[in-house]
Every structure is written in structure tokens, then in C-alpha cells.
Design a protein around this motif. Structure first.
Motif, mmCIF file in Angstrom:
data_model
loop_
_atom_site.group_PDB
_atom_site.id
_atom_site.type_symbol
_atom_site.label_atom_id
_atom_site.label_comp_id
_atom_site.label_asym_id
_atom_site.label_seq_id
_atom_site.Cartn_x
_atom_site.Cartn_y
_atom_site.Cartn_z
ATOM 1 N N THR A 216 70.974 51.574 9.795
ATOM 2 C CA THR A 216 70.328 50.927 10.934
ATOM 3 C C THR A 216 68.835 51.238 10.902
ATOM 4 O O THR A 216 68.392 52.211 10.264
ATOM 5 C CB THR A 216 70.914 51.431 12.263
ATOM 6 N N TYR A 217 68.051 50.432 11.618
ATOM 7 C CA TYR A 217 66.618 50.695 11.671
ATOM 8 C C TYR A 217 66.329 52.056 12.294
ATOM 9 O O TYR A 217 65.406 52.752 11.890
ATOM 10 C CB TYR A 217 65.902 49.587 12.445
ATOM 11 N N ARG A 218 67.115 52.444 13.286
ATOM 12 C CA ARG A 218 66.910 53.762 13.896
ATOM 13 C C ARG A 218 67.130 54.872 12.867
ATOM 14 O O ARG A 218 66.331 55.801 12.772
ATOM 15 C CB ARG A 218 67.876 53.956 15.074
ATOM 16 N N ALA A 219 68.198 54.750 12.100
ATOM 17 C CA ALA A 219 68.494 55.779 11.096
ATOM 18 C C ALA A 219 67.415 55.821 10.023
ATOM 19 O O ALA A 219 67.002 56.907 9.576
ATOM 20 C CB ALA A 219 69.865 55.520 10.478
ATOM 21 N N ARG A 220 66.940 54.648 9.607
ATOM 22 C CA ARG A 220 65.884 54.603 8.600
ATOM 23 C C ARG A 220 64.584 55.194 9.134
ATOM 24 O O ARG A 220 63.874 55.921 8.431
ATOM 25 C CB ARG A 220 65.669 53.164 8.120
ATOM 26 N N PHE A 221 64.264 54.894 10.385
ATOM 27 C CA PHE A 221 63.051 55.423 11.009
ATOM 28 C C PHE A 221 63.109 56.949 11.087
ATOM 29 O O PHE A 221 62.157 57.647 10.728
ATOM 30 C CB PHE A 221 62.888 54.812 12.400
ATOM 31 N N GLU A 222 64.225 57.475 11.530
ATOM 32 C CA GLU A 222 64.354 58.923 11.682
ATOM 33 C C GLU A 222 64.342 59.634 10.331
ATOM 34 O O GLU A 222 63.732 60.699 10.179
ATOM 35 C CB GLU A 222 65.605 59.248 12.490
ATOM 36 N N HIS A 223 64.981 59.029 9.337
ATOM 37 C CA HIS A 223 64.939 59.594 7.991
ATOM 38 C C HIS A 223 63.519 59.553 7.436
ATOM 39 O O HIS A 223 63.034 60.525 6.828
ATOM 40 C CB HIS A 223 65.893 58.817 7.082
ATOM 41 N N CYS A 224 62.846 58.431 7.655
ATOM 42 C CA CYS A 224 61.467 58.267 7.204
ATOM 43 C C CYS A 224 60.577 59.346 7.818
ATOM 44 O O CYS A 224 59.774 59.985 7.118
ATOM 45 C CB CYS A 224 60.965 56.879 7.588
ATOM 46 N N PHE A 225 60.719 59.577 9.112
ATOM 47 C CA PHE A 225 59.884 60.578 9.775
ATOM 48 C C PHE A 225 60.132 61.976 9.211
ATOM 49 O O PHE A 225 59.195 62.749 9.000
ATOM 50 C CB PHE A 225 60.126 60.576 11.280
ATOM 51 N N SER A 226 61.387 62.289 8.940
ATOM 52 C CA SER A 226 61.703 63.623 8.428
ATOM 53 C C SER A 226 61.025 63.880 7.086
ATOM 54 O O SER A 226 60.649 65.016 6.774
ATOM 55 C CB SER A 226 63.220 63.798 8.286
ATOM 56 N N LEU A 227 60.842 62.828 6.296
ATOM 57 C CA LEU A 227 60.209 62.971 4.980
ATOM 58 C C LEU A 227 58.690 62.895 5.055
ATOM 59 O O LEU A 227 57.987 63.626 4.349
ATOM 60 C CB LEU A 227 60.739 61.894 4.033
ATOM 61 N N ILE A 228 58.177 62.025 5.910
ATOM 62 C CA ILE A 228 56.719 61.865 5.965
ATOM 63 C C ILE A 228 56.055 63.057 6.642
ATOM 64 O O ILE A 228 54.883 63.361 6.385
ATOM 65 C CB ILE A 228 56.337 60.541 6.660
ATOM 66 N N GLY A 255 60.328 52.289 17.999
ATOM 67 C CA GLY A 255 60.674 53.687 18.204
ATOM 68 C C GLY A 255 59.462 54.569 18.001
ATOM 69 O O GLY A 255 58.510 54.202 17.311
ATOM 70 N N VAL A 256 59.493 55.746 18.605
ATOM 71 C CA VAL A 256 58.430 56.716 18.417
ATOM 72 C C VAL A 256 59.048 58.105 18.244
ATOM 73 O O VAL A 256 60.006 58.457 18.940
ATOM 74 C CB VAL A 256 57.420 56.709 19.587
ATOM 75 N N ALA A 257 58.528 58.832 17.291
ATOM 76 C CA ALA A 257 58.843 60.255 17.150
ATOM 77 C C ALA A 257 57.673 61.007 17.762
ATOM 78 O O ALA A 257 56.533 60.904 17.283
ATOM 79 C CB ALA A 257 59.009 60.635 15.686
ATOM 80 N N HIS A 258 57.934 61.731 18.835
ATOM 81 C CA HIS A 258 56.865 62.418 19.553
ATOM 82 C C HIS A 258 57.267 63.859 19.802
ATOM 83 O O HIS A 258 58.294 64.127 20.436
ATOM 84 C CB HIS A 258 56.573 61.712 20.882
#
Length: 340
Positions: A216-228, A255-258
Motif C-alpha cells: 500500500t502507499y502507506r506501507a511504502r511511505f513508512e518504509h521509505c522514511f525508515s530508509l531515508i 501522509g507526513v512523518a513528524h
């Protein structure tokens, strides 16, 4: 952030030439003109929302450039930091698509006044006086090697002064033509960013970070943030918007990671889109406004998303909307009501 934030945006100021009434380039005998540019788009919406918004760039000393600067000032952007020099104002041409064919963009920016910028041409000490946040994007570094060096010059000084640095990854394939690949330039420029807006494609191109398409886009976003986060250790706020076409509707959410937590906006189904260009810049401006205003993360992502949605109802690059319209949209969603 400072109780009275001053946001300085840096990038190229452009003229946009648009075909009329949905015509193709080959059918057109007239074009509409809009003033444009990714960072200018952010500056305009921030000014309309009441912040001290400033634009730093370089334009020729002629009437077309003065017209463009006048449009920025009309909407409240301070242009005192725009340097004069060079002979060409960058331009781009737009043929709007529809549900059957994509929008086409042709750039004419090579050799522009901005592309010829060199270190030392802008007095960054002066421009950063009282600045609380510095915003730039990948486009600002894509146009020439010397422009990328000016980005670095500004970023280094902003970091030394303790100014919050914000970046939109903003990858444009057609602009990287000066002999270096984005992955050779952008990671170093992004290392001091505390706030960033990106999409999955630009993250993959700049950092080689890929996420599985089946997720899902949420899962991809959260995975992306963990790596970046490993590549950008100062990153505190990282946002991403998503567009999915379902039938005739454009589905838009973000979505936002804050501060290590994830927050997501309402999902909006848009039955009609007037103009997509500038959507990401409006989203970014909404995010920066929320951060500067001390919004909760939940409110911040709703504001950013509302700005992105409402921009898509407006011709041209700029999100010519106000606080009351944004708040009404967040409260009630899409409306066909006549205000009278």
C-alpha cells in the motif's frame, strides 16, 4: 519556530505559456501567460496566508521580468532579494491533457538569468537576516552546475545560522542536462534538511531507495522514511502526497512523518481537475504554513492536503486561495454551492 516566521524561497522565476481551451500545441494560434516557478508558487501561497514570504532569484533587467516580479508583489511576496542580470527569463510551455492523454511540458530554460547564477552573486548574509526557514527544491539545482553550487552556498550558510532548511525533492527528468546525475548532486545538498517533501520516484532517483510496488502507499511511505532517515539524519518532518486515478476520479491524499510518528490526511475523490501543475507546491506551502503556525501534525497534514486539492481547481501555477476557503474545505469537503 519563531513566533513571527520569515520564509525565504530560492529558485527560478518563470513565465508559463499555456494553450487555450484544451487545444494541442499544433492547433494553437494564441497562448495564455502565467508567472510560475516551483519555489515562487510556494512563496505566493505563504504570502496569501499571511506569512512574511520572500523570493530570492535572478532575472534579467527588462520589462518581462518586471511584470513577473510585479505579479509576485501583487500577492504579497517580498522581491527585494531578486538579483538583476543576464538576458533571458526562463519559460515553459504547457499543453493540458485530460483523462485520455497526459499533459505535455516543453522547457526553454537553458542559459536563463537564473541558470547563469554563480556563487557570490547573491548576498546570502543579507537575505538570511531574520529568516527562520529557507526553502528550495531539486529544480533549483537541476538547471546548471553553477546554480547547484549556489544552492550549496545558501544551504551551508543557513545551516551555520541555525535556520530551518526545507526542500521539495522536485525531480524533473528534462532539466538535468549539465553532465552530472541527480544522485551525484542531491544527496549532499539534502543532508541538512529538517523538512522535506518528496515522492517515491524522486527518492529512488536521488538515493537509490526503492519500495515494493505491491505494498500500500502507506506501507511504502513508512518504509521509505525508515530508509531515508539514514541518509538525512536531521530530517524531522517528511511528507508525501499520492494521486491515484480510479475511473474518472482523481483520488488524492497524503501522509507526513513528524517527530517519528506517522499521520495521514482524509482521502479526497476529485471528479474534475482544472490544472494539476503547482499541486505539489501548494501542498508544500500548506505544510510549511502548518509548521510555522504550530499546528498539530493531524491538522498540518489536513491543511497541506486541502491546499493541494484546492490548487487543482485553479488555472496557472499559483494556489490563489485563502485561509477561510481552506478551513471551509477541511470542514465540509468539495462544494458546488454558490456563495452569494
Amino acid at each position: 519556530m519563531n513566533a513571527t516566521p520569515r520564509i525565504t524561497c530560492f529558485g527560478e522565476l518563470l513565465l508559463r505559456f499555456n494553450t487555450q481551451m484544451g487545444l494541442r500545441f499544433v492547433q494553437s494560434n494564441a497562448l495564455n501567460i502565467h508567472v510560475a516557478g516551483a519555489e515562487a508558487n510556494v512563496a505566493v501561497l505563504l504570502a496569501r496566508l499571511g506569512l512574511d514570504s520572500r523570493m530570492v532569484s535572478r532575472v534579467p533587467d527588462h520589462d518581462l521580468a518586471e511584470m513577473a516580479l510585479g505579479e509576485l508583489r501583487k500577492y504579497g511576496v517580498n522581491t527585494s532579494g531578486v538579483a538583476k542580470g543576464g538576458e533571458r527569463l526562463g519559460t515553459y510551455y504547457v499543453e493540458n491533457g485530460n483523462h485520455l492523454r497526459p499533459t505535455q511540458v516543453i522547457y526553454d530554460r537553458s542559459g536563463s538569468a537564473y541558470a547563469q547564477l554563480k556563487t557570490g552573486m547573491i548576498d546570502w548574509e543579507k537575505q538570511f537576516a531574520e529568516t527562520t526557514l529557507f526553502h528550495w527544491s531539486g529544480i533549483a539545482a537541476a538547471l546548471s552546475g553553477s546554480a547547484a553550487e549556489v544552492c550549496n552556498e545558501a544551504i551551508e550558510l543557513a545551516y551555520k545560522k541555525g535556520i530551518t532548511i526545507s526542500a521539495d525533492f522536485n525531480y524533473r527528468r528534462k532539466l538535468w542536462n549539465y553532465g552530472l546525475e541527480p544522485k551525484e548532486v542531491m544527496p549532499d545538498l539534502l543532508r541538512y534538511c529538517k523538512v522535506a517533501v518528496a515522492d517515491l520516484d524522486s527518492v529512488a532517483i536521488y538515493f537509490g531507495i526503492d519500495t515494493k510496488e505491491g505494498l500500500t502507499y502507506r506501507a511504502r511511505f513508512e518504509h521509505c522514511f525508515s530508509l531515508i532517515k539514514e541518509k538525512m539524519p536531521l530530517l524531522n518532518t517528511f511528507a508525501m502526497s499520492f494521486r491515484v486515478v480510479e475511473g474518472l476520479n482523481h483520488v488524492y491524499f497524503a501522509g507526513v512523518a513528524h517527530e517519528g510518528e506517522f499521520y495521514y490526511s482524509t482521502i479526497h475523490a476529485l471528479p474534475f481537475v482544472t490544472d494539476q501543475i503547482g499541486t505539489g507546491d501548494a501542498f508544500t506551502a500548506g505544510l510549511l504554513y502548518g509548521l510555522s503556525s504550530g499546528f498539530s501534525p493531524e491538522k498540518m497534514i489536513e491543511w497541506a492536503t486541502a491546499c493541494g486539492v484546492m490548487k487543482q481547481s485553479i488555472h496557472g501555477d499559483w494556489a490563489l486561495i485563502n485561509k477561510e476557503e481552506i478551513e471551509a474545505f477541511i470542514k465540509s469537503g468539495i462544494s458546488t454551492k454558490i456563495n452569494r
